[in-house]
Scaffold this motif. Structure first.
Motif, PDB file in Angstrom:
ATOM      1  N   ASP A 250       0.830  -1.207   0.000  1.00 19.12           N
ATOM      2  CA  ASP A 250       0.000   0.000   0.000  1.00 19.12           C
ATOM      3  C   ASP A 250       0.861   1.251   0.000  1.00 19.12           C
ATOM      4  O   ASP A 250       1.927   1.285   0.593  1.00 19.12           O
ATOM      5  N   ASP A 251       0.333   2.284  -0.628  1.00 18.49           N
ATOM      6  CA  ASP A 251       1.010   3.571  -0.620  1.00 18.49           C
ATOM      7  C   ASP A 251       0.510   4.362   0.573  1.00 18.49           C
ATOM      8  O   ASP A 251      -0.573   4.916   0.548  1.00 18.49           O
ATOM      9  N   LEU A 252       1.286   4.381   1.634  1.00 22.16           N
ATOM     10  CA  LEU A 252       0.898   5.078   2.849  1.00 22.16           C
ATOM     11  C   LEU A 252       1.574   6.434   2.970  1.00 22.16           C
ATOM     12  O   LEU A 252       1.501   7.081   3.997  1.00 22.16           O
ATOM     13  N   THR A 253       2.224   6.887   1.903  1.00 23.57           N
ATOM     14  CA  THR A 253       2.988   8.132   1.981  1.00 23.57           C
ATOM     15  C   THR A 253       2.102   9.346   2.224  1.00 23.57           C
ATOM     16  O   THR A 253       2.586  10.363   2.698  1.00 23.57           O
ATOM     17  N   HIS A 254       0.806   9.260   1.918  1.00 24.81           N
ATOM     18  CA  HIS A 254      -0.072  10.410   2.158  1.00 24.81           C
ATOM     19  C   HIS A 254      -0.295  10.668   3.646  1.00 24.81           C
ATOM     20  O   HIS A 254      -0.823  11.696   4.016  1.00 24.81           O
ATOM     21  N   PHE A 255       0.130   9.751   4.510  1.00 24.03           N
ATOM     22  CA  PHE A 255       0.000   9.944   5.945  1.00 24.03           C
ATOM     23  C   PHE A 255       1.177  10.714   6.532  1.00 24.03           C
ATOM     24  O   PHE A 255       1.114  11.173   7.648  1.00 24.03           O
ATOM     25  N   VAL A 256       2.256  10.774   5.816  1.00 29.59           N
ATOM     26  CA  VAL A 256       3.474  11.374   6.353  1.00 29.59           C
ATOM     27  C   VAL A 256       3.925  12.509   5.453  1.00 29.59           C
ATOM     28  O   VAL A 256       3.298  12.828   4.459  1.00 29.59           O
ATOM     29  N   SER A 257       5.058  13.100   5.763  1.00 33.94           N
ATOM     30  CA  SER A 257       5.552  14.253   5.023  1.00 33.94           C
ATOM     31  C   SER A 257       5.924  13.885   3.589  1.00 33.94           C
ATOM     32  O   SER A 257       5.896  12.728   3.195  1.00 33.94           O
ATOM     33  N   THR A 258       6.311  14.900   2.822  1.00 32.50           N
ATOM     34  CA  THR A 258       6.675  14.662   1.422  1.00 32.50           C
ATOM     35  C   THR A 258       7.928  13.816   1.299  1.00 32.50           C
ATOM     36  O   THR A 258       8.159  13.201   0.274  1.00 32.50           O
ATOM     37  N   ASP A 259       8.738  13.805   2.325  1.00 28.16           N
ATOM     38  CA  ASP A 259       9.935  12.961   2.336  1.00 28.16           C
ATOM     39  C   ASP A 259       9.739  11.928   3.447  1.00 28.16           C
ATOM     40  O   ASP A 259      10.241  12.081   4.549  1.00 28.16           O
ATOM     41  N   PRO A 260       8.989  10.839   3.154  1.00 33.94           N
ATOM     42  CA  PRO A 260       8.599   9.916   4.230  1.00 33.94           C
ATOM     43  C   PRO A 260       9.774   9.162   4.837  1.00 33.94           C
ATOM     44  O   PRO A 260      10.705   8.756   4.145  1.00 33.94           O
ATOM     45  N   ASP A 261       9.696   9.014   6.115  1.00 38.70           N
ATOM     46  CA  ASP A 261      10.668   8.240   6.868  1.00 38.70           C
ATOM     47  C   ASP A 261      10.288   6.761   6.740  1.00 38.70           C
ATOM     48  O   ASP A 261       9.149   6.399   7.054  1.00 38.70           O
ATOM     49  N   PRO A 262      11.196   5.896   6.286  1.00 37.85           N
ATOM     50  CA  PRO A 262      10.864   4.476   6.146  1.00 37.85           C
ATOM     51  C   PRO A 262      10.363   3.848   7.446  1.00 37.85           C
ATOM     52  O   PRO A 262       9.490   2.987   7.429  1.00 37.85           O
ATOM     53  N   ALA A 263      10.883   4.288   8.571  1.00 39.12           N
ATOM     54  CA  ALA A 263      10.436   3.745   9.856  1.00 39.12           C
ATOM     55  C   ALA A 263       8.984   4.143  10.132  1.00 39.12           C
ATOM     56  O   ALA A 263       8.192   3.343  10.628  1.00 39.12           O
ATOM     57  N   ALA A 264       8.620   5.371   9.779  1.00 39.28           N
ATOM     58  CA  ALA A 264       7.238   5.821   9.979  1.00 39.28           C
ATOM     59  C   ALA A 264       6.289   5.020   9.097  1.00 39.28           C
ATOM     60  O   ALA A 264       5.201   4.633   9.525  1.00 39.28           O
ATOM     61  N   LEU A 265       6.684   4.764   7.847  1.00 40.38           N
ATOM     62  CA  LEU A 265       5.857   3.960   6.947  1.00 40.38           C
ATOM     63  C   LEU A 265       5.677   2.541   7.490  1.00 40.38           C
ATOM     64  O   LEU A 265       4.586   1.976   7.429  1.00 40.38           O
ATOM     65  N   ALA A 266       6.745   1.978   8.030  1.00 39.81           N
ATOM     66  CA  ALA A 266       6.666   0.624   8.590  1.00 39.81           C
ATOM     67  C   ALA A 266       5.716   0.600   9.791  1.00 39.81           C
ATOM     68  O   ALA A 266       4.912  -0.331   9.934  1.00 39.81           O
ATOM     69  N   GLU A 267       5.787   1.636  10.634  1.00 37.19           N
ATOM     70  CA  GLU A 267       4.886   1.696  11.790  1.00 37.19           C
ATOM     71  C   GLU A 267       3.435   1.829  11.350  1.00 37.19           C
ATOM     72  O   GLU A 267       2.544   1.203  11.923  1.00 37.19           O
ATOM     73  N   LEU A 268       3.179   2.625  10.314  1.00 35.65           N
ATOM     74  CA  LEU A 268       1.810   2.765   9.801  1.00 35.65           C
ATOM     75  C   LEU A 268       1.288   1.446   9.254  1.00 35.65           C
ATOM     76  O   LEU A 268       0.126   1.101   9.446  1.00 35.65           O
ATOM     77  N   ARG A 269       2.128   0.702   8.567  1.00 28.68           N
ATOM     78  CA  ARG A 269       1.714  -0.607   8.054  1.00 28.68           C
ATOM     79  C   ARG A 269       1.357  -1.548   9.196  1.00 28.68           C
ATOM     80  O   ARG A 269       0.362  -2.263   9.142  1.00 28.68           O
ATOM     81  N   LEU A 270       2.187  -1.560  10.238  1.00 23.94           N
ATOM     82  CA  LEU A 270       1.909  -2.409  11.399  1.00 23.94           C
ATOM     83  C   LEU A 270       0.610  -1.996  12.086  1.00 23.94           C
ATOM     84  O   LEU A 270      -0.198  -2.854  12.467  1.00 23.94           O
ATOM     85  N   LEU A 271       0.396  -0.703  12.207  1.00 23.51           N
ATOM     86  CA  LEU A 271      -0.841  -0.217  12.814  1.00 23.51           C
ATOM     87  C   LEU A 271      -2.046  -0.637  11.985  1.00 23.51           C
ATOM     88  O   LEU A 271      -3.042  -1.122  12.513  1.00 23.51           O
ATOM     89  N   GLY A 272      -1.957  -0.488  10.681  1.00 22.16           N
ATOM     90  CA  GLY A 272      -3.055  -0.882   9.800  1.00 22.16           C
ATOM     91  C   GLY A 272      -3.362  -2.360   9.906  1.00 22.16           C
ATOM     92  O   GLY A 272      -4.523  -2.762   9.959  1.00 22.16           O
ATOM     93  N   LYS A 273      -2.335  -3.196   9.953  1.00 21.77           N
ATOM     94  CA  LYS A 273      -2.542  -4.646  10.081  1.00 21.77           C
ATOM     95  C   LYS A 273      -3.169  -4.989  11.428  1.00 21.77           C
ATOM     96  O   LYS A 273      -4.065  -5.826  11.511  1.00 21.77           O
ATOM     97  N   ALA A 274      -2.705  -4.332  12.488  1.00 22.13           N
ATOM     98  CA  ALA A 274      -3.250  -4.611  13.824  1.00 22.13           C
ATOM     99  C   ALA A 274      -4.725  -4.213  13.904  1.00 22.13           C
ATOM    100  O   ALA A 274      -5.550  -4.971  14.420  1.00 22.13           O
ATOM    101  N   VAL A 275      -5.069  -3.076  13.376  1.00 22.11           N
ATOM    102  CA  VAL A 275      -6.460  -2.621  13.425  1.00 22.11           C
ATOM    103  C   VAL A 275      -7.346  -3.513  12.572  1.00 22.11           C
ATOM    104  O   VAL A 275      -8.476  -3.825  12.943  1.00 22.11           O
ATOM    105  N   SER A 276      -6.831  -3.984  11.446  1.00 22.19           N
ATOM    106  CA  SER A 276      -7.654  -4.834  10.572  1.00 22.19           C
ATOM    107  C   SER A 276      -7.963  -6.186  11.215  1.00 22.19           C
ATOM    108  O   SER A 276      -8.924  -6.841  10.838  1.00 22.19           O
ATOM    109  N   ARG A 277      -7.165  -6.600  12.200  1.00 19.90           N
ATOM    110  CA  ARG A 277      -7.423  -7.868  12.886  1.00 19.90           C
ATOM    111  C   ARG A 277      -8.427  -7.730  14.023  1.00 19.90           C
ATOM    112  O   ARG A 277      -8.883  -8.723  14.564  1.00 19.90           O
ATOM    113  N   LEU A 278      -8.759  -6.501  14.398  1.00 17.45           N
ATOM    114  CA  LEU A 278      -9.724  -6.288  15.474  1.00 17.45           C
ATOM    115  C   LEU A 278     -11.111  -6.699  15.020  1.00 17.45           C
ATOM    116  O   LEU A 278     -11.464  -6.539  13.875  1.00 17.45           O
ATOM    117  N   SER A 279     -11.891  -7.213  15.943  1.00 12.54           N
ATOM    118  CA  SER A 279     -13.259  -7.601  15.589  1.00 12.54           C
ATOM    119  C   SER A 279     -14.142  -6.363  15.540  1.00 12.54           C
ATOM    120  O   SER A 279     -13.847  -5.359  16.092  1.00 12.54           O
TER     121      SER A 279
END
Length: 102
Positions: free
Chosen positions: A73-102
């Motif tokens: 997924d392109d999650l760069t719209h959540f962060v600045s124009t020069d996205p930090d790879p660590a921030a993108l990784a954290e957003l992906r983890l957050l998205g996966k965790a939330v998607s597993r919630l009932s």
């Protein structure tokens, strides 16, 4: 009655069907908790309304997070124009965790 209520509250046929089924299952499992049998339909409507409210909250959270499917997924719209790879990784983890919630 349960399906009509869930459809009226949710406005989506598929979501309404799921919530109606969940409500009936919950009522069946919790039937022993019903103290006033003459109030069964009110009790069942309350179960359905609560499940609808919960479903609406979950949908709002998912929309706010703009959860996208898949690891590419392109999650760069959540962060600045020069996205930090660590921030993108954290957003992906957050998205996966939330998607597993009932």
């Amino acid at each position: 009655m349960v399906h009509a209520l869930s459809y009226r509250l949710l406005g989506r046929p598929h979501e309404a069907q799921e919530v109606a089924q969940e409500s009936l299952l919950t009522a069946f499992k919790d039937l022993s908790k019903l103290r006033e049998p003459e109030r069964f339909s009110s009790w069942l409507r309350a179960i359905c309304a609560q499940k609808c409210r919960s479903r609406i909250r979950n949908l709002k959270v998912r929309r706010r997070l703009v959860l996208l499917d898949g690891p590419e997924d392109d999650l760069t719209h959540f962060v600045s124009t020069d996205p930090d790879p660590a921030a993108l990784a954290e957003l992906r983890l957050l998205g996966k965790a939330v998607s597993r919630l009932s």
